[in-house]
Motif scaffolding. Structure first.
Motif, PDB file in Angstrom:
ATOM      1  N   LEU A 188      42.620  52.637  41.998  1.00  0.00           N
ATOM      2  CA  LEU A 188      43.746  52.382  42.901  1.00  0.00           C
ATOM      3  C   LEU A 188      43.478  53.107  44.204  1.00  0.00           C
ATOM      4  O   LEU A 188      43.188  54.313  44.207  1.00  0.00           O
ATOM      5  N   THR A 189      43.564  52.387  45.328  1.00  0.00           N
ATOM      6  CA  THR A 189      43.337  52.996  46.637  1.00  0.00           C
ATOM      7  C   THR A 189      44.194  52.281  47.668  1.00  0.00           C
ATOM      8  O   THR A 189      44.984  51.397  47.339  1.00  0.00           O
ATOM      9  N   GLY A 190      44.071  52.690  48.933  1.00  0.00           N
ATOM     10  CA  GLY A 190      44.860  52.080  49.994  1.00  0.00           C
ATOM     11  C   GLY A 190      43.988  51.625  51.145  1.00  0.00           C
ATOM     12  O   GLY A 190      42.861  52.098  51.313  1.00  0.00           O
ATOM     13  N   SER A 191      44.514  50.691  51.945  1.00  0.00           N
ATOM     14  CA  SER A 191      43.839  50.248  53.163  1.00  0.00           C
ATOM     15  C   SER A 191      44.326  51.088  54.344  1.00  0.00           C
ATOM     16  O   SER A 191      45.475  51.525  54.374  1.00  0.00           O
ATOM     17  N   GLY A 192      43.453  51.311  55.309  1.00  0.00           N
ATOM     18  CA  GLY A 192      43.853  52.028  56.511  1.00  0.00           C
ATOM     19  C   GLY A 192      43.869  53.528  56.351  1.00  0.00           C
ATOM     20  O   GLY A 192      43.137  54.097  55.547  1.00  0.00           O
ATOM     21  N   ASP A 193      44.771  54.186  57.100  1.00  0.00           N
ATOM     22  CA  ASP A 193      44.787  55.649  57.176  1.00  0.00           C
ATOM     23  C   ASP A 193      45.588  56.318  56.068  1.00  0.00           C
ATOM     24  O   ASP A 193      45.432  57.505  55.831  1.00  0.00           O
ATOM     25  N   TYR A 194      46.475  55.588  55.419  1.00  0.00           N
ATOM     26  CA  TYR A 194      47.338  56.152  54.381  1.00  0.00           C
ATOM     27  C   TYR A 194      46.928  55.659  53.005  1.00  0.00           C
ATOM     28  O   TYR A 194      46.494  54.516  52.854  1.00  0.00           O
ATOM     29  N   PHE A 195      47.096  56.519  52.013  1.00  0.00           N
ATOM     30  CA  PHE A 195      47.024  56.069  50.628  1.00  0.00           C
ATOM     31  C   PHE A 195      48.309  55.308  50.319  1.00  0.00           C
ATOM     32  O   PHE A 195      48.287  54.129  49.985  1.00  0.00           O
ATOM     33  N   CYS A 196      49.461  55.987  50.488  1.00  0.00           N
ATOM     34  CA  CYS A 196      50.752  55.330  50.304  1.00  0.00           C
ATOM     35  C   CYS A 196      51.843  56.263  50.809  1.00  0.00           C
ATOM     36  O   CYS A 196      51.846  57.444  50.495  1.00  0.00           O
ATOM     37  N   SER A 197      52.776  55.712  51.580  1.00  0.00           N
ATOM     38  CA  SER A 197      53.859  56.525  52.142  1.00  0.00           C
ATOM     39  C   SER A 197      55.129  56.459  51.314  1.00  0.00           C
ATOM     40  O   SER A 197      56.209  56.808  51.788  1.00  0.00           O
ATOM     41  N   GLY A 198      55.013  56.004  50.062  1.00  0.00           N
ATOM     42  CA  GLY A 198      56.197  55.928  49.215  1.00  0.00           C
ATOM     43  C   GLY A 198      56.851  54.561  49.297  1.00  0.00           C
ATOM     44  O   GLY A 198      56.173  53.547  49.452  1.00  0.00           O
ATOM     45  N   ASN A 199      58.162  54.538  49.237  1.00  0.00           N
ATOM     46  CA  ASN A 199      58.887  53.280  49.181  1.00  0.00           C
ATOM     47  C   ASN A 199      59.289  52.770  50.557  1.00  0.00           C
ATOM     48  O   ASN A 199      59.667  53.546  51.440  1.00  0.00           O
ATOM     49  N   ASP A 200      59.237  51.455  50.723  1.00  0.00           N
ATOM     50  CA  ASP A 200      59.682  50.798  51.940  1.00  0.00           C
ATOM     51  C   ASP A 200      61.209  50.709  51.910  1.00  0.00           C
ATOM     52  O   ASP A 200      61.788  50.188  50.957  1.00  0.00           O
ATOM     53  N   LEU A 201      61.855  51.193  52.968  1.00  0.00           N
ATOM     54  CA  LEU A 201      63.314  51.196  53.007  1.00  0.00           C
ATOM     55  C   LEU A 201      63.906  49.804  53.174  1.00  0.00           C
ATOM     56  O   LEU A 201      65.108  49.613  53.034  1.00  0.00           O
ATOM     57  N   THR A 202      63.078  48.828  53.503  1.00  0.00           N
ATOM     58  CA  THR A 202      63.589  47.480  53.717  1.00  0.00           C
ATOM     59  C   THR A 202      63.428  46.615  52.469  1.00  0.00           C
ATOM     60  O   THR A 202      63.275  45.392  52.567  1.00  0.00           O
ATOM     61  N   VAL A 241      42.120  58.484  46.950  1.00  0.00           N
ATOM     62  CA  VAL A 241      43.196  58.800  47.887  1.00  0.00           C
ATOM     63  C   VAL A 241      42.602  58.914  49.290  1.00  0.00           C
ATOM     64  O   VAL A 241      42.053  59.944  49.675  1.00  0.00           O
ATOM     65  N   ASN A 242      42.750  57.849  50.052  1.00  0.00           N
ATOM     66  CA  ASN A 242      42.097  57.728  51.358  1.00  0.00           C
ATOM     67  C   ASN A 242      42.903  58.302  52.510  1.00  0.00           C
ATOM     68  O   ASN A 242      42.490  58.205  53.661  1.00  0.00           O
ATOM     69  N   GLY A 243      44.054  58.906  52.221  1.00  0.00           N
ATOM     70  CA  GLY A 243      44.883  59.487  53.276  1.00  0.00           C
ATOM     71  C   GLY A 243      46.141  60.077  52.679  1.00  0.00           C
ATOM     72  O   GLY A 243      46.249  60.256  51.451  1.00  0.00           O
ATOM     73  N   PRO A 244      47.146  60.395  53.507  1.00  0.00           N
ATOM     74  CA  PRO A 244      48.373  61.017  53.012  1.00  0.00           C
ATOM     75  C   PRO A 244      49.051  60.204  51.914  1.00  0.00           C
ATOM     76  O   PRO A 244      49.024  58.969  51.920  1.00  0.00           O
ATOM     77  N   ALA A 245      49.663  60.904  50.967  1.00  0.00           N
ATOM     78  CA  ALA A 245      50.377  60.289  49.849  1.00  0.00           C
ATOM     79  C   ALA A 245      51.762  60.924  49.753  1.00  0.00           C
ATOM     80  O   ALA A 245      51.915  62.136  49.921  1.00  0.00           O
ATOM     81  N   VAL A 246      52.769  60.092  49.482  1.00  0.00           N
ATOM     82  CA  VAL A 246      54.159  60.551  49.441  1.00  0.00           C
ATOM     83  C   VAL A 246      54.852  59.970  48.215  1.00  0.00           C
ATOM     84  O   VAL A 246      54.588  58.833  47.817  1.00  0.00           O
ATOM     85  N   GLY A 247      55.752  60.743  47.611  1.00  0.00           N
ATOM     86  CA  GLY A 247      56.639  60.249  46.582  1.00  0.00           C
ATOM     87  C   GLY A 247      55.936  59.749  45.329  1.00  0.00           C
ATOM     88  O   GLY A 247      55.113  60.440  44.738  1.00  0.00           O
ATOM     89  N   ILE A 248      56.270  58.520  44.944  1.00  0.00           N
ATOM     90  CA  ILE A 248      55.760  57.944  43.707  1.00  0.00           C
ATOM     91  C   ILE A 248      54.241  57.881  43.675  1.00  0.00           C
ATOM     92  O   ILE A 248      53.625  57.986  42.615  1.00  0.00           O
ATOM     93  N   SER A 249      53.602  57.740  44.829  1.00  0.00           N
ATOM     94  CA  SER A 249      52.134  57.681  44.864  1.00  0.00           C
ATOM     95  C   SER A 249      51.509  59.037  44.568  1.00  0.00           C
ATOM     96  O   SER A 249      50.316  59.120  44.253  1.00  0.00           O
ATOM     97  N   VAL A 250      52.298  60.097  44.652  1.00  0.00           N
ATOM     98  CA  VAL A 250      51.835  61.440  44.287  1.00  0.00           C
ATOM     99  C   VAL A 250      52.143  61.728  42.818  1.00  0.00           C
ATOM    100  O   VAL A 250      51.286  62.201  42.068  1.00  0.00           O
TER     101      VAL A 250
END
Length: 393
Positions: A188-202, A241-250
């Protein structure tokens, strides 16, 4: 945002969040030819905004709302809503912050912002890595297989790989499919600068028929099912983990077999800040991995760890320089994928099976507690305060 509370918060804010995207065409009285042209551009921008393929996010929507009100009604001169009227107070704050900006300037700013959003949404997306694609797959999640590795890649780089509700379902389906395919290793990994910033508020635009209680219930069920897929995964499971991780992704990292991180990565679980409680079995795995006091710093006080700190505390297996991260990690994983797959499965089973029952019990308890937390005044007030701070552009 940590946990699933963004779904509830999104409901409270759906009124003002929808407004910028659903305003009617304008018919204002204007003076000269130049003003007519400006008004025409503004009307076109209003229509163009409805055609955007991607949601621009809460902050941008609120800015659009404020500019729209300033362009059509002028400076804010209505009474400030009460502190508990979260939706209207946030809208009022955004509009009032524009001060004495003229209608003409507000129209121009609105047109310029919509133009940027339109140009961004029309930019071609990067091509997927050369590999045999596997289903399930969506625009936000790319699943590929090659070199003995099935890769599940979060693919919303412009949104910092924030998770939508659909992505939770897609990841569950991807893990279920990967558990049965021929690849010895799953990543499991992410595209771009972030691994995952958690949940989308929308995630949601309106409450279900059952109201907040039904949303909390369904969110708890989805969270439980999501985490269970990681608990039960039978093959070596690796987080890149290709960048910052927040919340559930941690919090789910404690359920992986190996975690590799770039030295740019950070690990943040701001549950208490949002009136919530731990998820992803972290209330059990984190104290076991890093000790109770270090785990408490993260889960109770929201301490953000650097990659080096996370590695020293056992949450991360190894940290690599960002400049060589992708090359070194994938070379190592390709070498591991050549190991006898049945031997790796059996070894994981011996290592993990003793704790599966415990992990499922912890997951169920955490999900039930969170269901109650999401409906609490403390959680709702914390999230509303968070969104209000985020909306001040």
């Amino acid at each position: 945002m940590a946990g699933f509370a963004g779904r509830l918060a999104r409901c409270w804010y759906s009124g003002f969040l929808r407004s910028p995207l659903q305003v009617p065409a304008l018919g204002l009285h204007v003076g000269g030819p130049a003003m007519q042209t400006s008004q025409k551009d503004f009307n076109n921008a209003v229509s163009q905004l409805k055609l955007l393929k991607e949601d621009p996010g809460n902050e941008v929507k609120l800015k659009l709302y404020a500019l729209y009100k300033q362009a059509t009604e002028g400076p804010c001169n209505v009474p400030k809503p009460g502190m508990l009227d979260f939706i209207n107070k946030t809208k009022w704050d955004a509009w009032n912050a524009l001060g004495s900006l003229s209608k003409e300037a507000a129209r121009q700013n609105y047109v310029d912002l919509v133009s940027k959003l339109s140009a961004s949404s029309e930019s071609p997306s990067p091509e997927a890595p050369a590999a045999d694609k596997k289903q399930p797959e969506s625009d936000s999640l790319v699943v590929t297989s090659g070199d003995g590795i099935t890769t599940i890649r979060l693919n919303r780089p412009t949104k910092k790989n924030a998770l939508t509700t659909q992505m939770y379902h897609d990841i569950i389906a991807a893990l279920q499919a990967a558990s049965k395919d021929e690849s010895p290793i799953t990543v499991l990994t992410g595209s771009g600068d972030y691994f995952c910033s958690g949940n989308d508020l929308t995630n949601f635009t309106s409450l279900p028929a059952g109201g907040p209680e039904e949303m909390a219930r369904s969110s708890a069920v989805l969270l439980r099912d999501f985490v269970n897929c990681f608990i039960d995964f039978p093959k070596p499971l690796v987080a890149v983990v290709n960048g910052p991780a927040v919340g559930i992704s941690v919090t789910i990292l404690g359920l992986f077999d190996v975690v590799y991180a770039t030295d740019r990565a950070t690990f943040h679980t701001p549950f208490s800040h949002l009136g919530q409680s731990p998820e992803g079995c972290s209330s059990y795995t984190f104290p076991k991995i890093m000790g109770s006091s270090k785990a408490a710093e993260m889960l109770l006080f929201g301490k953000k760890l650097t990659a080096q700190e996370a590695c020293a505390q056992g949450l991360v297996t190894e940290v690599f320089p960002d400049s060589t991260f992708q090359k070194e990690v994938w070379a190592r994983l390709k070498a591991y994928s050549k190991l006898p797959p049945n031997a790796m499965r059996i070894s994981k089973q011996i290592i993990r099976d003793r704790e599966k029952e415990k992990l499922h019990a912890v997951n169920a308890e955490e999900s039930n507690v969170l269901r109650e937390r999401w409906l609490s005044d403390e959680c709702m007030n914390a999230i509303a305060s968070f969104l209000s701070r985020k909306s001040k552009l």
